[in-house]
Write a protein that holds these residues in place. Structure first.
Motif, mmCIF file in Angstrom:
data_model
loop_
_atom_site.group_PDB
_atom_site.id
_atom_site.type_symbol
_atom_site.label_atom_id
_atom_site.label_comp_id
_atom_site.label_asym_id
_atom_site.label_seq_id
_atom_site.Cartn_x
_atom_site.Cartn_y
_atom_site.Cartn_z
ATOM 1 N N MET A 1 0.821 -1.211 0.000
ATOM 2 C CA MET A 1 0.000 0.000 0.000
ATOM 3 C C MET A 1 0.856 1.263 0.000
ATOM 4 S SD MET A 1 -3.232 -0.598 -0.207
ATOM 5 C CE MET A 1 -3.964 0.899 0.451
ATOM 6 N N LYS A 2 2.009 1.236 0.648
ATOM 7 C CA LYS A 2 2.893 2.398 0.608
ATOM 8 C C LYS A 2 3.359 2.647 -0.822
ATOM 9 C CE LYS A 2 7.045 4.574 2.393
ATOM 10 N NZ LYS A 2 7.943 4.753 3.546
ATOM 11 N N GLY A 3 3.740 1.574 -1.514
ATOM 12 C CA GLY A 3 4.146 1.718 -2.908
ATOM 13 C C GLY A 3 3.019 2.258 -3.771
ATOM 14 N N MET A 4 1.805 1.760 -3.568
ATOM 15 C CA MET A 4 0.658 2.244 -4.334
ATOM 16 C C MET A 4 0.318 3.684 -3.973
ATOM 17 S SD MET A 4 -1.804 -1.143 -4.291
ATOM 18 C CE MET A 4 -3.182 -0.197 -4.921
ATOM 19 N N SER A 5 0.467 4.029 -2.702
ATOM 20 C CA SER A 5 0.163 5.401 -2.273
ATOM 21 C C SER A 5 1.166 6.394 -2.842
ATOM 22 C CB SER A 5 0.161 5.476 -0.737
ATOM 23 O OG SER A 5 -0.867 4.677 -0.192
ATOM 24 N N ILE A 6 2.431 6.002 -2.926
ATOM 25 C CA ILE A 6 3.439 6.861 -3.532
ATOM 26 C C ILE A 6 3.108 7.097 -5.004
ATOM 27 C CG2 ILE A 6 5.866 6.974 -4.235
ATOM 28 C CD1 ILE A 6 6.547 5.501 -1.624
ATOM 29 N N ALA A 7 2.677 6.038 -5.678
ATOM 30 C CA ALA A 7 2.422 6.127 -7.116
ATOM 31 C C ALA A 7 1.085 6.775 -7.451
ATOM 32 C CB ALA A 7 2.491 4.729 -7.740
ATOM 33 N N HIS A 8 0.045 6.527 -6.642
ATOM 34 C CA HIS A 8 -1.308 6.947 -7.022
ATOM 35 C C HIS A 8 -2.031 7.770 -5.960
ATOM 36 C CE1 HIS A 8 -0.897 4.173 -10.400
ATOM 37 N NE2 HIS A 8 -0.521 3.244 -9.542
ATOM 38 N N TRP B 1 -9.522 1.677 -3.672
ATOM 39 C CA TRP B 1 -9.572 0.520 -4.568
ATOM 40 C C TRP B 1 -9.174 -0.772 -3.876
ATOM 41 C CZ3 TRP B 1 -12.690 1.267 -8.234
ATOM 42 C CH2 TRP B 1 -12.848 2.541 -8.781
ATOM 43 N N ARG B 2 -8.377 -0.663 -2.820
ATOM 44 C CA ARG B 2 -8.124 -1.869 -2.022
ATOM 45 C C ARG B 2 -9.408 -2.337 -1.352
ATOM 46 N NH1 ARG B 2 -5.643 -1.891 3.836
ATOM 47 N NH2 ARG B 2 -7.806 -1.268 4.084
ATOM 48 N N SER B 3 -10.218 -1.397 -0.874
ATOM 49 C CA SER B 3 -11.492 -1.745 -0.244
ATOM 50 C C SER B 3 -12.450 -2.375 -1.260
ATOM 51 C CB SER B 3 -12.135 -0.501 0.379
ATOM 52 O OG SER B 3 -11.302 0.047 1.372
ATOM 53 N N VAL B 4 -12.467 -1.831 -2.463
ATOM 54 C CA VAL B 4 -13.290 -2.425 -3.525
ATOM 55 C C VAL B 4 -12.818 -3.846 -3.807
ATOM 56 C CG1 VAL B 4 -13.913 -2.284 -5.974
ATOM 57 C CG2 VAL B 4 -13.889 -0.209 -4.569
ATOM 58 N N GLY B 5 -11.501 -4.029 -3.862
ATOM 59 C CA GLY B 5 -10.960 -5.369 -4.089
ATOM 60 C C GLY B 5 -11.352 -6.335 -2.995
ATOM 61 N N ASP C 1 -5.509 1.464 -13.840
ATOM 62 C CA ASP C 1 -5.184 0.713 -15.051
ATOM 63 C C ASP C 1 -5.227 -0.783 -14.751
ATOM 64 O OD1 ASP C 1 -4.748 3.104 -16.403
ATOM 65 O OD2 ASP C 1 -2.604 3.132 -15.883
ATOM 66 N N LEU C 2 -5.399 -1.580 -15.806
ATOM 67 C CA LEU C 2 -5.455 -3.028 -15.627
ATOM 68 C C LEU C 2 -4.182 -3.571 -14.975
ATOM 69 C CD1 LEU C 2 -7.123 -4.228 -18.972
ATOM 70 C CD2 LEU C 2 -8.124 -4.185 -16.675
ATOM 71 N N ILE D 1 -3.770 -4.375 -6.443
ATOM 72 C CA ILE D 1 -4.936 -4.024 -5.628
ATOM 73 C C ILE D 1 -5.546 -5.272 -5.014
ATOM 74 C CG2 ILE D 1 -7.299 -3.110 -5.707
ATOM 75 C CD1 ILE D 1 -6.346 -1.180 -7.880
ATOM 76 N N LEU D 2 -5.766 -6.297 -5.859
ATOM 77 C CA LEU D 2 -6.376 -7.530 -5.362
ATOM 78 C C LEU D 2 -5.435 -8.259 -4.397
ATOM 79 C CD1 LEU D 2 -8.097 -8.842 -8.625
ATOM 80 C CD2 LEU D 2 -9.176 -7.772 -6.638
ATOM 81 N N GLY D 3 -4.118 -8.178 -4.677
ATOM 82 C CA GLY D 3 -3.167 -8.793 -3.761
ATOM 83 C C GLY D 3 -3.201 -8.133 -2.389
#
Length: 296
Positions: A26-33, A41-45, A207-208, A214-216
Motif C-alpha cells: 500500500m505504501k508503494g501504491m500510495s506513492i504512485a497513485h 480501490w483496495r477496499s473495492v478489491g 489501469d489493468l 490491488i487484489l493482492g
C-alpha cells in the motif's frame, strides 16, 4: 472448543505480519497513485474477494446491532487507514509503525472504560516496557533534521493511531456477535461508501496493470482482518493489544528491502524493548473470553 489466550495471541501475530506485508504494498501504491485512491480501490478489491464467500456461506443478514457496529468501526478504521497511508508516504515504515504503537496503549484503557475489562498488572507492565521502546525510537528520530513533510506525516500517523485504538475496541465487540468474514466484508463496504463520493476529485479508475496489486493487497488485508477478528473473539483486547508491537520488526525489514530505508541503533534498541514488553504482557494465566461463533 476452547483455546487459550496465548493461541489467540499467536493467531493475531500472524494477522499483524500479513498486515505489514500489505502496508509495504500500500505504501508503494500510495506513492504512485495517492493514499486516497490506494485505500479506496483496495477496499473495492476486498468486497470483490469477500462478497462471494459471504453469499455462498448463506450467512444471515447482520442484525441492527451488528450493522451499527460495522458502521461505527468502518468510519473509525476508514479514517484511520487513510491518515496512516497518507503519513506513511512521508515517513519510513519503521517510524510510521512505531507511532501507531500508541494505539494498543490507548486501547488498554478504552477496554476498561467501555468493555468493563479489568486491566491486568502484566498487561500494564508489558505496555510500559514497550512504551520505553517507542520513546527510544522517538529520541533517535529527534536527532535527525525532520522536514515539514515528515512532521506532517508523523502527525497524520499519530492521529490515525488514536482512531485505530477506538476501532480495536469496536472490533472486540464486533467479534462477539459477528462472523469474522462478515466483520471484514462490512468494514470494507463502509469504507468504500465513505470514499466513493470523493473519487471524482481524489481518485481515478486504476489501469489493468494495477489491479493485481490491488487484489493482492485486498487479499492479504482481508486474511489479516479475518484472523484478527477471530482472535479478538477469543481473548480480551488487553491481551491482544501488545501484539501490534511485532509489526515493527516486519516494518523495519520490509522498509529496508523494498524502499531501502535504514534503521538506526536507536530504532533497533527500541524494537528490543518493544518485543520484551510483548512477552511480559502475555505472562500469566488469563481466563478465556466467552466462546462465540466468531471465536469457536
Amino acid at each position: 472448543m476452547k483455546r487459550s489466550p496465548a493461541f489467540a495471541f499467536a493467531v493475531a501475530a500472524i494477522g499483524i505480519a500479513n498486515y505489514s506485508l500489505m502496508d509495504a504494498v500500500m505504501k508503494g501504491m500510495s506513492i504512485a497513485h495517492g493514499a486516497y485512491s490506494a485505500v479506496l480501490w483496495r477496499s473495492v478489491g476486498a468486497i470483490v474477494l469477500l462478497g462471494p464467500i459471504f453469499l455462498m456461506r448463506r450467512t444471515p443478514w447482520p442484525s441492527r446491532q451488528a450493522l451499527g457496529l460495522h458502521l461505527g468501526r468502518g468510519v473509525l478504521a476508514g479514517s484511520s487507514v487513510v491518515l496512516f497511508f497518507w503519513g506513511l508516504v512521508r515517513v519510513t515504515m519503521a517510524q510510521g509503525v512505531a507511532l501507531t504503537f500508541l494505539a494498543p496503549l490507548i486501547a488498554l484503557f478504552l477496554a476498561a472504560a467501555f468493555l468493563g475489562e479489568t486491566i491486568r498488572r502484566a498487561a500494564i507492565g508489558g505496555s510500559m516496557v514497550a512504551s520505553l521502546g517507542v520513546l527510544a525510537i522517538a529520541a533517535g528520530q529527534a536527532q535527525a533534521n525532520a522536514s515539514t513533510d515528515v512532521v506532517l506525516g508523523s502527525v497524520a500517523v499519530f492521529a490515525a493511531s488514536i482512531l485505530y485504538a477506538g476501532s480495536l475496541i469496536m472490533l472486540r465487540r464486533q467479534a462477539q456477535i459477528a462472523d469474522p468474514i462478515e466483520v471484514a466484508l462490512f468494514t470494507s463496504i463502509v469504507l468504500t461508501l465513505l470514499l466513493l463520493p470523493g473519487a471524482p476529485w481524489f481518485s481515478a479508475m486504476p489501469d489493468l496493470a494495477i489491479w493485481p496489486w490491488i487484489l493482492g493487497a485486498a487479499l492479504v488485508g482481508s486474511v489479516s482482518a479475518v484472523l484478527l477478528a477471530w482472535a479478538y473473539g477469543l481473548a480480551e483486547a488487553q491481551v491482544l493489544a501488545p501484539v501490534e508491537y511485532t509489526a515493527f520488526v516486519w516494518a523495519a525489514l520490509l522498509g529496508y528491502v523494498v524502499f531501502d530505508e535504514r534503521v538506526s541503533a536507536w530504532t533497533v534498541g527500541g524494537a528490543l524493548l518493544i518485543i520484551l514488553g510483548c512477552l511480559l504482557a502475555i505472562r500469566g494465566r488469563v481466563a478465556p473470553a466467552p466462546q462465540t461463533e466468531a471465536g469457536a
